[in-house]
Design a protein around this motif. Structure first.
Motif, PDB file in Angstrom:
ATOM      1  N   ASP A  55      19.198   4.786  -7.062  1.00 19.27           N
ATOM      2  CA  ASP A  55      19.013   3.433  -6.535  1.00 19.27           C
ATOM      3  C   ASP A  55      17.768   2.777  -7.121  1.00 19.27           C
ATOM      4  OD1 ASP A  55      21.235   3.802  -4.928  1.00 19.27           O
ATOM      5  OD2 ASP A  55      20.098   3.958  -3.049  1.00 19.27           O
ATOM      6  N   ILE A  56      17.797   1.453  -7.198  1.00 15.97           N
ATOM      7  CA  ILE A  56      16.626   0.667  -7.570  1.00 15.97           C
ATOM      8  C   ILE A  56      15.939   0.229  -6.279  1.00 15.97           C
ATOM      9  CG2 ILE A  56      15.798  -1.464  -8.668  1.00 15.97           C
ATOM     10  CD1 ILE A  56      16.836   0.677 -10.636  1.00 15.97           C
ATOM     11  N   VAL A  57      14.625   0.462  -6.209  1.00 18.54           N
ATOM     12  CA  VAL A  57      13.834   0.056  -5.051  1.00 18.54           C
ATOM     13  C   VAL A  57      12.579  -0.668  -5.542  1.00 18.54           C
ATOM     14  CG1 VAL A  57      14.670   1.901  -3.541  1.00 18.54           C
ATOM     15  CG2 VAL A  57      12.618   2.266  -4.925  1.00 18.54           C
ATOM     16  N   TYR A  58      11.881  -1.283  -4.604  1.00 22.49           N
ATOM     17  CA  TYR A  58      10.673  -2.042  -4.914  1.00 22.49           C
ATOM     18  C   TYR A  58       9.528  -1.534  -4.056  1.00 22.49           C
ATOM     19  CZ  TYR A  58      14.114  -5.016  -7.090  1.00 22.49           C
ATOM     20  OH  TYR A  58      15.132  -5.463  -7.875  1.00 22.49           O
ATOM     21  N   LEU A  59       8.349  -1.466  -4.663  1.00 19.40           N
ATOM     22  CA  LEU A  59       7.160  -0.991  -3.971  1.00 19.40           C
ATOM     23  C   LEU A  59       6.082  -2.064  -4.035  1.00 19.40           C
ATOM     24  CD1 LEU A  59       8.249   1.472  -6.016  1.00 19.40           C
ATOM     25  CD2 LEU A  59       6.578   2.695  -4.689  1.00 19.40           C
ATOM     26  N   THR A  60       5.336  -2.194  -2.963  1.00 15.31           N
ATOM     27  CA  THR A  60       4.151  -3.042  -2.958  1.00 15.31           C
ATOM     28  C   THR A  60       3.011  -2.175  -2.461  1.00 15.31           C
ATOM     29  OG1 THR A  60       5.473  -5.014  -2.524  1.00 15.31           O
ATOM     30  CG2 THR A  60       3.101  -5.150  -2.064  1.00 15.31           C
ATOM     31  N   PRO A  61       2.086  -1.824  -3.352  1.00 13.03           N
ATOM     32  CA  PRO A  61       0.969  -0.976  -2.938  1.00 13.03           C
ATOM     33  C   PRO A  61      -0.058  -1.780  -2.139  1.00 13.03           C
ATOM     34  CG  PRO A  61       0.690  -1.597  -5.212  1.00 13.03           C
ATOM     35  CD  PRO A  61       2.031  -2.141  -4.774  1.00 13.03           C
ATOM     36  N   ASP A  62      -0.746  -1.102  -1.242  1.00  5.38           N
ATOM     37  CA  ASP A  62      -1.884  -1.693  -0.535  1.00  5.38           C
ATOM     38  C   ASP A  62      -3.028  -1.726  -1.552  1.00  5.38           C
ATOM     39  OD1 ASP A  62      -4.171  -2.239   0.934  1.00  5.38           O
ATOM     40  OD2 ASP A  62      -3.573  -0.976   2.624  1.00  5.38           O
ATOM     41  N   LYS A  63      -3.318  -2.883  -2.081  1.00  9.23           N
ATOM     42  CA  LYS A  63      -4.280  -3.013  -3.178  1.00  9.23           C
ATOM     43  C   LYS A  63      -5.677  -2.510  -2.812  1.00  9.23           C
ATOM     44  CE  LYS A  63      -1.605  -6.688  -5.295  1.00  9.23           C
ATOM     45  NZ  LYS A  63      -0.409  -6.246  -4.666  1.00  9.23           N
ATOM     46  N   ALA A  64      -6.029  -2.543  -1.551  1.00  5.39           N
ATOM     47  CA  ALA A  64      -7.343  -2.052  -1.111  1.00  5.39           C
ATOM     48  C   ALA A  64      -7.408  -0.526  -1.130  1.00  5.39           C
ATOM     49  CB  ALA A  64      -7.661  -2.572   0.288  1.00  5.39           C
ATOM     50  N   ARG A  65      -6.257   0.132  -1.266  1.00  6.88           N
ATOM     51  CA  ARG A  65      -6.221   1.596  -1.203  1.00  6.88           C
ATOM     52  C   ARG A  65      -5.770   2.256  -2.495  1.00  6.88           C
ATOM     53  NH1 ARG A  65      -5.316   3.862   4.513  1.00  6.88           N
ATOM     54  NH2 ARG A  65      -6.275   2.244   5.773  1.00  6.88           N
ATOM     55  N   ILE A  66      -5.700   1.502  -3.581  1.00  8.88           N
ATOM     56  CA  ILE A  66      -5.351   2.083  -4.871  1.00  8.88           C
ATOM     57  C   ILE A  66      -6.597   2.752  -5.442  1.00  8.88           C
ATOM     58  CG2 ILE A  66      -4.720   1.596  -7.261  1.00  8.88           C
ATOM     59  CD1 ILE A  66      -2.975  -0.670  -6.252  1.00  8.88           C
ATOM     60  N   HIS A  67      -6.467   3.978  -5.896  1.00 10.98           N
ATOM     61  CA  HIS A  67      -7.567   4.709  -6.507  1.00 10.98           C
ATOM     62  C   HIS A  67      -7.366   4.675  -8.018  1.00 10.98           C
ATOM     63  CE1 HIS A  67      -8.777   6.200  -2.583  1.00 10.98           C
ATOM     64  NE2 HIS A  67      -7.486   6.413  -2.357  1.00 10.98           N
ATOM     65  N   ARG A  68      -8.372   4.208  -8.726  1.00  7.43           N
ATOM     66  CA  ARG A  68      -8.296   4.104 -10.187  1.00  7.43           C
ATOM     67  C   ARG A  68      -9.234   5.123 -10.821  1.00  7.43           C
ATOM     68  NH1 ARG A  68      -8.167  -0.910  -7.902  1.00  7.43           N
ATOM     69  NH2 ARG A  68      -6.421  -2.211  -8.463  1.00  7.43           N
ATOM     70  N   PHE A  69      -8.800   5.676 -11.938  1.00  4.19           N
ATOM     71  CA  PHE A  69      -9.591   6.668 -12.657  1.00  4.19           C
ATOM     72  C   PHE A  69      -9.618   6.286 -14.134  1.00  4.19           C
ATOM     73  CE2 PHE A  69      -7.843   8.637  -8.934  1.00  4.19           C
ATOM     74  CZ  PHE A  69      -8.896   9.364  -8.417  1.00  4.19           C
ATOM     75  N   ASN A  70     -10.743   6.581 -14.787  1.00  7.08           N
ATOM     76  CA  ASN A  70     -10.806   6.325 -16.224  1.00  7.08           C
ATOM     77  C   ASN A  70     -10.170   7.495 -16.974  1.00  7.08           C
ATOM     78  OD1 ASN A  70     -12.740   8.385 -16.497  1.00  7.08           O
ATOM     79  ND2 ASN A  70     -14.456   6.960 -16.601  1.00  7.08           N
ATOM     80  N   GLU A  71     -10.170   7.418 -18.296  1.00  2.54           N
ATOM     81  CA  GLU A  71      -9.501   8.469 -19.086  1.00  2.54           C
ATOM     82  C   GLU A  71     -10.158   9.830 -18.961  1.00  2.54           C
ATOM     83  OE1 GLU A  71     -12.196   5.860 -20.999  1.00  2.54           O
ATOM     84  OE2 GLU A  71     -10.164   5.295 -20.583  1.00  2.54           O
ATOM     85  N   SER A  72     -11.407   9.891 -18.443  1.00  2.71           N
ATOM     86  CA  SER A  72     -12.096  11.165 -18.211  1.00  2.71           C
ATOM     87  C   SER A  72     -11.862  11.719 -16.820  1.00  2.71           C
ATOM     88  CB  SER A  72     -13.604  10.983 -18.416  1.00  2.71           C
ATOM     89  OG  SER A  72     -13.881  10.585 -19.740  1.00  2.71           O
ATOM     90  N   GLY A  73     -11.095  10.981 -16.002  1.00  2.00           N
ATOM     91  CA  GLY A  73     -10.798  11.434 -14.648  1.00  2.00           C
ATOM     92  C   GLY A  73     -11.832  11.041 -13.614  1.00  2.00           C
ATOM     93  N   VAL A  74     -12.769  10.173 -13.996  1.00  5.19           N
ATOM     94  CA  VAL A  74     -13.819   9.734 -13.076  1.00  5.19           C
ATOM     95  C   VAL A  74     -13.326   8.515 -12.308  1.00  5.19           C
ATOM     96  CG1 VAL A  74     -16.191   8.857 -12.920  1.00  5.19           C
ATOM     97  CG2 VAL A  74     -15.620  10.624 -14.599  1.00  5.19           C
ATOM     98  N   ALA A  75     -13.546   8.506 -10.985  1.00  5.03           N
ATOM     99  CA  ALA A  75     -13.119   7.385 -10.149  1.00  5.03           C
ATOM    100  C   ALA A  75     -13.747   6.093 -10.636  1.00  5.03           C
ATOM    101  CB  ALA A  75     -13.486   7.643  -8.696  1.00  5.03           C
ATOM    102  N   HIS A  76     -12.932   5.076 -10.684  1.00  5.82           N
ATOM    103  CA  HIS A  76     -13.348   3.761 -11.172  1.00  5.82           C
ATOM    104  C   HIS A  76     -13.309   2.811  -9.990  1.00  5.82           C
ATOM    105  CE1 HIS A  76     -13.622   0.209 -13.612  1.00  5.82           C
ATOM    106  NE2 HIS A  76     -13.441   0.876 -14.729  1.00  5.82           N
ATOM    107  N   LEU A  77     -14.440   2.245  -9.623  1.00  6.28           N
ATOM    108  CA  LEU A  77     -14.481   1.337  -8.458  1.00  6.28           C
ATOM    109  C   LEU A  77     -14.195  -0.077  -8.823  1.00  6.28           C
ATOM    110  CD1 LEU A  77     -17.632   2.839  -6.774  1.00  6.28           C
ATOM    111  CD2 LEU A  77     -15.247   3.349  -6.303  1.00  6.28           C
TER     112      LEU A  77
END
Length: 77
Positions: A55-77
């Motif tokens: 099935d095709i579904v759609y997601l909307t992430p809670d943008k305040a709770r997305i965790h971003r990391f750089n290519e070295s695996g370090v958290a990006h704020l």
């Protein structure tokens, strides 16, 4: 983004993806979704969320709770 920090829909959302696996576990449904340009995302919905593999579904992430990391695996704020 954690599975519980996404809103699932069958009609609209920020990201579109194809369900790879649907785990209906009583009060919760966990979907493993292939999202174009992102990869596999796990999302949690209600136990009666109407989805199955393929099935095709759609997601909307809670943008305040997305965790971003750089290519070295370090958290990006």
């Amino acid at each position: 983004v954690r599975p519980e920090h996404t809103l699932l829909s069958t009609t609209a959302g920020d990201w579109q993806g194809k369900v790879l696996v649907a785990e209906h576990l009583g009060s919760d449904t966990f979907l493993h979704i292939d999202v174009d340009g992102i990869g596999t995302v796990t999302a949690r919905g209600s136990g009666d969320f109407p989805a199955r593999a393929g099935d095709i579904v759609y997601l909307t992430p809670d943008k305040a709770r997305i965790h971003r990391f750089n290519e070295s695996g370090v958290a990006h704020l």
